[in-house]
Motif scaffolding. Structure first.
Motif, mmCIF file in Angstrom:
data_model
loop_
_atom_site.group_PDB
_atom_site.id
_atom_site.type_symbol
_atom_site.label_atom_id
_atom_site.label_comp_id
_atom_site.label_asym_id
_atom_site.label_seq_id
_atom_site.Cartn_x
_atom_site.Cartn_y
_atom_site.Cartn_z
ATOM 1 N N TYR A 39 -13.950 36.766 -57.798
ATOM 2 C CA TYR A 39 -13.281 37.825 -58.623
ATOM 3 C C TYR A 39 -12.927 39.248 -57.990
ATOM 4 O O TYR A 39 -11.479 39.740 -58.251
ATOM 5 N N ALA A 63 -7.949 32.486 -51.023
ATOM 6 C CA ALA A 63 -8.428 32.347 -52.446
ATOM 7 C C ALA A 63 -8.075 31.081 -53.032
ATOM 8 O O ALA A 63 -8.885 30.430 -53.654
ATOM 9 N N LEU A 83 -4.214 35.369 -50.283
ATOM 10 C CA LEU A 83 -3.987 34.544 -51.308
ATOM 11 C C LEU A 83 -4.324 33.082 -50.921
ATOM 12 O O LEU A 83 -5.081 32.303 -51.838
ATOM 13 N N LEU A 140 -6.524 33.254 -61.670
ATOM 14 C CA LEU A 140 -7.630 33.535 -62.530
ATOM 15 C C LEU A 140 -7.893 32.713 -63.739
ATOM 16 O O LEU A 140 -8.964 32.204 -64.290
ATOM 17 N N LEU A 155 -1.488 35.341 -59.354
ATOM 18 C CA LEU A 155 -2.819 35.602 -59.369
ATOM 19 C C LEU A 155 -3.118 35.345 -60.659
ATOM 20 O O LEU A 155 -4.403 34.832 -61.031
ATOM 21 N N VAL A 215 -10.101 38.497 -55.814
ATOM 22 C CA VAL A 215 -8.742 38.529 -56.309
ATOM 23 C C VAL A 215 -8.173 39.974 -56.587
ATOM 24 O O VAL A 215 -7.088 40.196 -56.654
#
Length: 178
Positions: A85, A152, A149, A70, A66, A88
């Motif tokens: 965000y 994302a 995940l 980011l 992660l 996440v």
């Protein structure tokens, strides 16, 4: 608690389905006696402990991934919306809960229950079903985290790698930088 997006719902349903499938096997055994539960507990604990170790390792790895996600998100040319965000953060929060629960479960199940004397058979039955239930929930929770995940990462690939500007996560306020 938190807003469920389409991606979160899909991931949670996937994890719930996995938990139900993995947990169903234990309940197909039917009624077991205290002695059977003690024997089954003694034979299943090493596998459950290994599962808890694996889930803890996977959760720690996902938290590290992660950070990479980011870094890529913040370094992209496109301005990503707050929603990305927050997504996440939800992944990190759920992953941390899975990590903590797996470690606590590992520690509790390392107590030598099957060696205890003078304990009622009902206690072994309860402990057996609880250990299988918790391991099923941990399995489903980790699958949910991985699916979240995945969602994302796919969105980042679409925005950063493929340059999609019509993605719902891309902020349209690029004129402020110019």
């Amino acid at each position: 608690m938190f807003k469920l997006t389409h991606y979160n719902k899909r991931a949670l349903y996937g994890g719930l389905f996995a938990a139900l499938v993995t947990g169903t096997g234990a309940f197909l055994l039917g009624n077991i006696s205290g002695y059977e539960a003690r024997e089954l507990l003694a034979s299943s604990l090493p596998g459950i402990n290994t599962l808890c170790n694996t889930i803890a390792l996977a959760s720690a790895t996902i938290l590290a991934l992660l950070l990479t996600l980011l870094s890529i998100s913040s370094g992209s040319q496109s301005k990503l919306k707050r929603e990305h965000y927050e997504h996440v953060m939800r992944i990190a929060r759920m992953d941390t809960v899975v990590f903590v629960v797996s470690l606590v479960t590992f520690q509790v199940l390392n107590i030598p229950f099957s060696e205890a004397e003078g304990v009622s058979g009902m206690w072994y039955i309860t402990l057996y079903y609880v250990s299988l239930g918790v391991s099923s929930l941990l399995c489903g929770a980790l699958i949910s985290v991985v699916l979240m995940l995945y969602n994302a990462v796919v969105n980042i690939i679409k925005v950063v790698g493929l340059g999609e500007t019509d993605n719902p996560l891309v902020n349209d306020d690029t004129s402020e930088e110019e």
